[in-house]
Motif scaffolding. Structure first.
Motif, mmCIF file in Angstrom:
data_model
loop_
_atom_site.group_PDB
_atom_site.id
_atom_site.type_symbol
_atom_site.label_atom_id
_atom_site.label_comp_id
_atom_site.label_asym_id
_atom_site.label_seq_id
_atom_site.Cartn_x
_atom_site.Cartn_y
_atom_site.Cartn_z
ATOM 1 N N ILE A 262 -8.819 -8.149 -34.712
ATOM 2 C CA ILE A 262 -7.965 -7.973 -35.894
ATOM 3 C C ILE A 262 -8.608 -8.619 -37.114
ATOM 4 O O ILE A 262 -8.616 -8.045 -38.213
ATOM 5 C CB ILE A 262 -6.558 -8.553 -35.636
ATOM 6 N N GLU A 263 -9.187 -9.797 -36.918
ATOM 7 C CA GLU A 263 -9.867 -10.465 -38.028
ATOM 8 C C GLU A 263 -11.050 -9.626 -38.512
ATOM 9 O O GLU A 263 -11.261 -9.472 -39.734
ATOM 10 C CB GLU A 263 -10.344 -11.848 -37.572
ATOM 11 N N GLN A 264 -11.797 -9.052 -37.579
ATOM 12 C CA GLN A 264 -12.927 -8.194 -37.947
ATOM 13 C C GLN A 264 -12.432 -6.911 -38.611
ATOM 14 O O GLN A 264 -13.024 -6.446 -39.600
ATOM 15 C CB GLN A 264 -13.753 -7.864 -36.706
ATOM 16 N N ARG A 265 -11.352 -6.339 -38.095
ATOM 17 C CA ARG A 265 -10.789 -5.118 -38.688
ATOM 18 C C ARG A 265 -10.358 -5.345 -40.133
ATOM 19 O O ARG A 265 -10.620 -4.505 -41.012
ATOM 20 C CB ARG A 265 -9.587 -4.652 -37.873
ATOM 21 N N ASP A 266 -9.714 -6.483 -40.385
ATOM 22 C CA ASP A 266 -9.246 -6.760 -41.742
ATOM 23 C C ASP A 266 -10.410 -6.880 -42.718
ATOM 24 O O ASP A 266 -10.317 -6.422 -43.867
ATOM 25 C CB ASP A 266 -8.401 -8.044 -41.744
ATOM 26 N N ARG A 267 -11.512 -7.478 -42.280
ATOM 27 C CA ARG A 267 -12.691 -7.560 -43.140
ATOM 28 C C ARG A 267 -13.244 -6.169 -43.426
ATOM 29 O O ARG A 267 -13.644 -5.859 -44.559
ATOM 30 C CB ARG A 267 -13.765 -8.437 -42.491
ATOM 31 N N CYS A 268 -13.275 -5.323 -42.380
ATOM 32 C CA CYS A 268 -13.788 -3.956 -42.553
ATOM 33 C C CYS A 268 -12.884 -3.139 -43.481
ATOM 34 O O CYS A 268 -13.376 -2.338 -44.283
ATOM 35 C CB CYS A 268 -13.904 -3.264 -41.197
ATOM 36 N N MET A 269 -11.579 -3.342 -43.370
ATOM 37 C CA MET A 269 -10.645 -2.621 -44.240
ATOM 38 C C MET A 269 -10.835 -3.024 -45.693
ATOM 39 O O MET A 269 -10.784 -2.181 -46.605
ATOM 40 C CB MET A 269 -9.211 -2.872 -43.786
ATOM 41 N N LEU A 270 -11.071 -4.303 -45.931
ATOM 42 C CA LEU A 270 -11.311 -4.770 -47.294
ATOM 43 C C LEU A 270 -12.604 -4.179 -47.849
ATOM 44 O O LEU A 270 -12.634 -3.694 -48.993
ATOM 45 C CB LEU A 270 -11.385 -6.302 -47.317
ATOM 46 N N ASP A 271 -13.668 -4.184 -47.031
ATOM 47 C CA ASP A 271 -14.934 -3.593 -47.481
ATOM 48 C C ASP A 271 -14.764 -2.109 -47.779
ATOM 49 O O ASP A 271 -15.324 -1.592 -48.760
ATOM 50 C CB ASP A 271 -16.010 -3.786 -46.402
ATOM 51 N N ALA A 272 -13.996 -1.406 -46.919
ATOM 52 C CA ALA A 272 -13.776 0.022 -47.136
ATOM 53 C C ALA A 272 -12.992 0.261 -48.426
ATOM 54 O O ALA A 272 -13.305 1.184 -49.189
ATOM 55 C CB ALA A 272 -13.016 0.617 -45.941
ATOM 56 N N TYR A 273 -11.989 -0.560 -48.678
ATOM 57 C CA TYR A 273 -11.182 -0.413 -49.898
ATOM 58 C C TYR A 273 -12.040 -0.625 -51.138
ATOM 59 O O TYR A 273 -11.957 0.143 -52.113
ATOM 60 C CB TYR A 273 -10.029 -1.415 -49.872
ATOM 61 N N LEU A 274 -12.885 -1.644 -51.097
ATOM 62 C CA LEU A 274 -13.748 -1.923 -52.248
ATOM 63 C C LEU A 274 -14.775 -0.811 -52.458
ATOM 64 O O LEU A 274 -15.248 -0.595 -53.577
ATOM 65 C CB LEU A 274 -14.471 -3.263 -52.046
ATOM 66 N N ALA A 275 -15.102 -0.098 -51.360
ATOM 67 C CA ALA A 275 -16.070 1.002 -51.455
ATOM 68 C C ALA A 275 -15.389 2.337 -51.745
ATOM 69 O O ALA A 275 -16.058 3.371 -51.804
ATOM 70 C CB ALA A 275 -16.873 1.098 -50.160
ATOM 71 N N GLY A 276 -14.069 2.318 -51.891
ATOM 72 C CA GLY A 276 -13.345 3.538 -52.238
ATOM 73 C C GLY A 276 -12.924 4.384 -51.055
ATOM 74 O O GLY A 276 -12.512 5.530 -51.227
ATOM 75 N N ARG A 277 -12.975 3.811 -49.826
ATOM 76 C CA ARG A 277 -12.538 4.549 -48.648
ATOM 77 C C ARG A 277 -11.126 4.119 -48.280
ATOM 78 O O ARG A 277 -10.795 2.932 -48.353
ATOM 79 C CB ARG A 277 -13.482 4.312 -47.458
ATOM 80 N N SER A 278 -10.314 5.080 -47.886
ATOM 81 C CA SER A 278 -8.907 4.780 -47.618
ATOM 82 C C SER A 278 -8.621 4.471 -46.160
ATOM 83 O O SER A 278 -7.538 3.980 -45.831
ATOM 84 C CB SER A 278 -8.029 5.970 -48.048
ATOM 85 N N SER A 279 -9.551 4.731 -45.258
ATOM 86 C CA SER A 279 -9.297 4.520 -43.832
ATOM 87 C C SER A 279 -10.588 4.190 -43.103
ATOM 88 O O SER A 279 -11.667 4.631 -43.496
ATOM 89 C CB SER A 279 -8.664 5.775 -43.214
ATOM 90 N N ILE A 280 -10.439 3.399 -42.030
ATOM 91 C CA ILE A 280 -11.595 3.085 -41.181
ATOM 92 C C ILE A 280 -11.371 3.589 -39.759
ATOM 93 O O ILE A 280 -12.112 3.230 -38.848
ATOM 94 C CB ILE A 280 -11.877 1.566 -41.153
ATOM 95 N N VAL A 281 -10.365 4.426 -39.573
ATOM 96 C CA VAL A 281 -9.993 4.897 -38.234
ATOM 97 C C VAL A 281 -11.177 5.504 -37.489
ATOM 98 O O VAL A 281 -11.369 5.268 -36.290
ATOM 99 C CB VAL A 281 -8.841 5.914 -38.324
ATOM 100 N N ASP A 282 -12.001 6.271 -38.184
ATOM 101 C CA ASP A 282 -13.115 6.965 -37.537
ATOM 102 C C ASP A 282 -14.427 6.193 -37.619
ATOM 103 O O ASP A 282 -15.471 6.703 -37.202
ATOM 104 C CB ASP A 282 -13.302 8.347 -38.167
ATOM 105 N N GLU A 283 -14.377 4.969 -38.131
ATOM 106 C CA GLU A 283 -15.601 4.175 -38.256
ATOM 107 C C GLU A 283 -15.848 3.361 -36.992
ATOM 108 O O GLU A 283 -14.919 2.981 -36.277
ATOM 109 C CB GLU A 283 -15.514 3.251 -39.474
#
Length: 412
Positions: A262-283
């Motif tokens: 969960i901690e790793q997911r939250d970091r990835c979600m923040l990076d995705a948001y800053l990069a303009g991506r709305s979801s990391i489901v398929d990453e």
């Protein structure tokens, strides 16, 4: 004039008897196809077309047919790792032996003699079984193609000599595992969650490298039992494929692993948001810097081996983390069927062969436990009835927990 269909094993054969001329031909495993062939042959014979009885071309040699079978079947339907294994076995063992031998000239005695020779060369039973699988599969293809009518490699497993030493897994102890994980966290913290995932799920390395965020069900919180990893794919030989058993499965998610991911997911979600991506489901959960799956060889050399050295542990394989997972589950009291389902084994026998000896060592306790339910007086009818009741209860307990049973394998 007669055209009949008969089934032998799983194969359908068309038998023709026309004015004393007889011929049979295998048409595959489909009765519908056999019926179609039958109708066409009846029509041809009614029109005076007797080409069916013409002499067939000379049977192919094994080497030529094996090359064709690999091209037309294996390369289209098998996983890359399976293709590589088939090619290796053909090159090392089968082609040198049977390359120029006609398919209809290969008999059971010739195949038995080959296994005697290979066994005398010191090949393991597992390797011999793989050789048998390949030649049997190729000859089954020759039956499908109507080249031969029976498989001389069928039911030969009992003739393969057994190994002198039975393979046993060598898992880490709980203390050794924690030392390894602590070392990984210290020297390669970016890969700590990958090694923890291997240790807490028993997934194969390729399954972990192919994991996507959408495959993980975290649950509402740590107390929610609806938390698991859905194993859908395997990354091997630079391609995504199905898990080794060919089946998808659910693997329970421990509280510790849930918190780390969960901690790793939250970091990835923040990076995705800053990069303009709305979801990391398929990453990917464990991507390379380029966003592609990590290379297993690099994981082993750059992170795994240094972590072993840092921990001061004996050498072991990444796959031994899977064995360790199963071992710790069994020692904690998990049933073998549960371990089978978590690991995705094709049958309970695979699980028993690998891990049965690791079941809680109180084997004699099952017998001693029966003494506690035997009444002191056995000559009275009421006491005998009570004994029957208690025995039934005791048998229920044994049935529930299972009796302890007794290499790496195609499904380990």
């Amino acid at each position: 004039m007669g055209v009949k269909i008969r089934k032998k094993g799983k194969k359908f054969y068309v038998f023709v008897n026309y004015h004393g001329q007889r011929k049979a031909k295998c048409v595959g495993t489909s009765r519908a196809v056999a019926e179609q062939v039958k109708e066409k042959l009846q029509a041809r014979l009614a029109l005076g077309d007797f080409g069916f009885f013409a002499a067939e071309p000379e049977a192919l040699a094994f080497g030529e047919y094996a090359t064709r079978w690999m091209r037309e079947h294996a390369n289209l339907h098998c996983k890359p790792s399976t293709i590589r294994s088939y090619n290796g076995i053909l090159k090392l063992y089968l082609v040198p032996r049977f390359e120029s031998v006609r398919l209809d000239g290969i008999n059971r005695d010739a195949i038995k003699a080959m296994f005697v020779d290979l066994s005398e060369q010191g090949l393991s039973r597992n390797t011999l079984k793989n050789v048998l699988i390949v030649i049997r599969t190729i000859l089954n293809g020759a039956i499908e193609d109507g080249i031969i009518s029976a498989n001389p490699a069928g039911k030969l497993g009992k003739f393969i000599p057994r190994d002198g030493d039975h393979f046993e897994v060598s898992p880490l102890t709980r203390e050794e595992l924690e030392r390894f994980l602590a070392a990984a966290l210290e020297i390669c913290p970016e890969q700590y969650s990958l090694f923890l995932t291997l240790a807490r799920t028993g997934m194969r390395l390729g399954e972990v490298l192919g994991l996507r965020w959408g495959d993980i069900q975290f649950g509402e919180d740590g107390n929610d039992k609806n938390r698991f990893v859905y194993v859908r794919r395997n990354w091997v030989e630079g391609q995504f494929g199905k898990p080794k058993s060919g089946k998808e499965r659910r693997v329970d998610l421990s509280r510790q692993l849930r918190a780390v991911l969960i901690e790793q997911r939250d970091r990835c979600m923040l990076d995705a948001y800053l990069a303009g991506r709305s979801s990391i489901v398929d990453e990917l959960v464990f991507p390379s810097k380029a966003g592609t799956p990590l290379d297993g060889g690099n994981v082993y050399a750059r992170y795994f081996l240094p972590a072993i050295g840092k921990a001061g542990l004996r050498h072991f394989r990444i796959h031994d983390l899977r064995h360790t997972y199963a071992s710790l589950l069994i020692q904690a009291g998990a049933s073998l069927p549960y371990v089978r389902d978590q690991l995705g084994h094709s049958s309970i026998q695979v699980t028993v062969d690998l891990y049965g000896h690791l079941a809680p060592s109180a084997n004699i306790g099952w017998v001693d436990g029966l003494d506690a339910i035997i009444p002191q007086q056995q000559n009275a009818t009421p006491a005998q009835a009570a004994t029957a009741e208690h025995n039934e209860e005791g048998l229920d307990v044994i049935e529930t927990y299972g009796s302890p049973g007794v290499i790496r394998t195609p499904e380990g």
